[in-house]
Design a protein around this motif. Structure first.
Motif, PDB file in Angstrom:
ATOM      1  N   SER B  67      44.853 -38.889  -5.938  1.00 44.17           N
ATOM      2  CA  SER B  67      43.971 -39.086  -4.795  1.00 44.17           C
ATOM      3  C   SER B  67      43.255 -40.419  -4.921  1.00 44.17           C
ATOM      4  O   SER B  67      42.946 -40.864  -6.028  1.00 44.17           O
ATOM      5  CB  SER B  67      42.944 -37.956  -4.738  1.00 44.17           C
ATOM      6  N   TYR B  72      44.648 -37.358  -0.367  1.00 45.13           N
ATOM      7  CA  TYR B  72      45.153 -36.676  -1.556  1.00 45.13           C
ATOM      8  C   TYR B  72      46.638 -36.467  -1.307  1.00 45.13           C
ATOM      9  O   TYR B  72      47.040 -36.132  -0.191  1.00 45.13           O
ATOM     10  CB  TYR B  72      44.440 -35.338  -1.706  1.00 45.13           C
ATOM     11  N   VAL B 100      41.046 -35.780   2.243  1.00 47.07           N
ATOM     12  CA  VAL B 100      40.137 -35.320   1.183  1.00 47.07           C
ATOM     13  C   VAL B 100      38.875 -34.677   1.760  1.00 47.07           C
ATOM     14  O   VAL B 100      38.370 -33.691   1.214  1.00 47.07           O
ATOM     15  CB  VAL B 100      39.774 -36.494   0.241  1.00 47.07           C
TER      16      VAL B 100
END
Lengths: 355, 355
Positions: B67, B72, B100
């Motif tokens: 990430s 991610y 994310v």
């Protein structure tokens, strides 16, 4: 099951709902519990590792892999308490089951609904070994997305038919009551956690805040209680006052993960806990006395998702409720991946050419 | 991009082929290399972990997450050399890119083809910094599924236009030659690895056997060579004689992973290596002398898959080549997951009722 090597069965959210409804939620939970219990029973045949977590400011994304040597499974799952503000789920998930011999996926499935079902089924499996056998009344604290599933699993597996609901948001309790109204429960909404716990045999905590909270304090927990602590499931997120833990016999899924994520993150690293699988396999006692306080410090473990994927896969051929995805490259000749691209090009050009 | 929260864009194998063909393989490789290089450049902004591997008798299944704090990504990939005997791929893969902030997936993509492209693009990115700038002739040892992609990436990024092919299976070399015949290379098939290396500026090894092999011995490697060692990528699987490593300046992706999986598993744990990202970011030198032997000990790292997923996602709106999957539960009210099931039931019963 599809013959073509490129195709992977896919269970969408809609297909999962239809699968659950066609089987019936309570029967689904009972059968799923059977798979979960069977896999706990052969615990030592699993390749186990704590989940791989990627933490960010507002949440976490986790991968949870495991394998029994014949099948491999993993789940992708997020936890973002703030999501509800933008109309999203706190927790969403999907998962994959694969054939270990070839590494090829054999199932891709939604797991938002399935995770709720497997978490509830696991809680009920644990309670069947840990709660008093005459337990019928459950306090359910935290009345969000997971709550009705918990109630139904405890009904299906233990015969729990009295519920005492509490949530800091009264609308959540009302919705939970309404959703469960036709399903055979006697339900009371309570103004406080303390009130909800009164007269209950089992307390299930399933709140969502990502912080160290104190949903239950020591004075609320009387002799003989079984506590099913579901909401505390990541570092810095707990629900119980530490004193309760010190009075309880504590049962966990996989200690290396629970010590980081569960209620016992509040305790010393060597505080004694019992692995649930040992109770199920008969090598450790569950409840031994009526006045004992038992605590299932549930954080959710990869084998439970594995069991759930295995169950769904076994149900596919019976119900036919799945699509197939063109997920895996399948060239005519396995080593000729680039040739597949060339043949696709030739085909496309042919189709585009004037007749 | 879909508005509905339940839908996730999905790039199937067919859609990936069409995406590559519509962009053009060499342009795809060049643009993808740009993404890979950009992400190596901001290496320190990534959350990095060695991949999570599940080894079995005949292969391995791996999850590769990373990430950058905003997105991610993870890849599922297997490696099963025996698969070709049953008409399957040695390596298949798929991957997911997520937001994310919400934890919601924004892309699910096949990655069997994409992995071949990203591996080749990464090799060429490394070689642009490590091979002599006048390198035009490459020995390509191991002519399986990955080989043509390597050739095209080195052509697209470095101008390599002479290939010397070798494989223990002569049919593989012939197929590689035929697949590349119209793409601007001068190609010679060689009876041995030793012969293939003669006169080459770069040697790429990309064999598939899961064992410690010696594809290259010390005497084959002259001054000034760049070695692109791609095939040795898991514990117990190497391609180069140890003596070559001792004469080379070694460049790696992520040392904690490469020390376990790469050629350098043959060396002491503290043998000096240079991280490729430092060369790209300008904080460490690449090639400094014409007679230096440089070795890119490639094992494949999660950021490269992240870059590839990011590139594919950016191309989706341009090309429109994707489907959407009903992967995420999206109840009308986020906390009411069970209610979604009840409403589905009501809908189904309504549809089934006599009119």
């Amino acid at each position: 099951m599809p013959e073509n090597l490129n195709l992977v069965p896919f269970v969408s959210v809609e297909a999962m709902m239809d699968l659950v409804l066609s089987i019936g939620t309570e029967r689904f939970l009972r059968e799923l519990a059977g798979y979960i219990e069977a896999d706990f029973h052969r615990w030592e045949s699993f390749d186990k590792t704590p989940r791989v977590a990627s933490h960010s400011r507002d949440g976490v994304i986790e991968l949870m892999p495991t394998s029994d040597g014949r099948l491999y499974g993993f789940k992708y799952v997020n936890g973002h308490p703030k999501n509800t503000k933008s109309g999203r789920q706190t927790v969403t998930a999907f998962g994959v089951l694969s054939d270990v011999d070839s590494g090829y996926p054999v199932l891709l499935s939604e797991m938002t609904i399935l995770t709720a079902l497997r978490t509830a089924a696991t809680s009920a499996v644990a309670a069947r070994h840990l709660a008093r056998s005459n337990a019928r009344c459950m306090a359910l604290i935290g009345n969000g997305a997971q709550s009705e599933f918990q109630a139904l699993a405890f009904k299906a597996l233990l015969g729990v038919d009295r519920l005492r609901l509490h949530d800091i948001d009264p609308a959540a309790s009302r919705r939970c009551r309404d959703n469960l109204s036709a399903l055979g429960f006697s339900i009371e909404i309570c103004g406080s956690a303390e009130q909800a716990v009164e007269g209950a045999d089992i307390v299930t905590t399933v709140t969502a805040d990502k912080q160290n909270a104190t949903i239950l304090t020591d004075n609320m927990i009387g002799a003989g209680m079984h506590i099913n602590a579901v909401g505390g499931d990541c570092p810095g997120k707990t629900e119980l006052h530490r004193d309760i833990l010190l009075r309880s016999d504590i049962f966990v899924e996989f200690p290396p993960q629970t010590r980081i994520e569960g209620e016992i993150q509040q305790l010393d690293k060597d505080h004694p806990v019992t692995e649930l699988w040992r109770v199920i396999a008969g090598s450790a006692p569950g409840r031994t006395r009526a006045d004992q306080i038992t605590l299932f410090d549930s954080v959710g473990f990869a084998t439970e998702d594995f069991s759930a994927l295995r169950y769904v896969r076994d149900k596919l051929s019976e119900t036919g409720r799945f699509d197939t995805l063109d997920l895996l490259a399948d060239p005519d000749e396995p080593r000729d991946l680039f040739g597949m691209l060339l043949r696709r090009q030739a085909l496309t050009q042919q189709a585009a050419a004037p007749q």
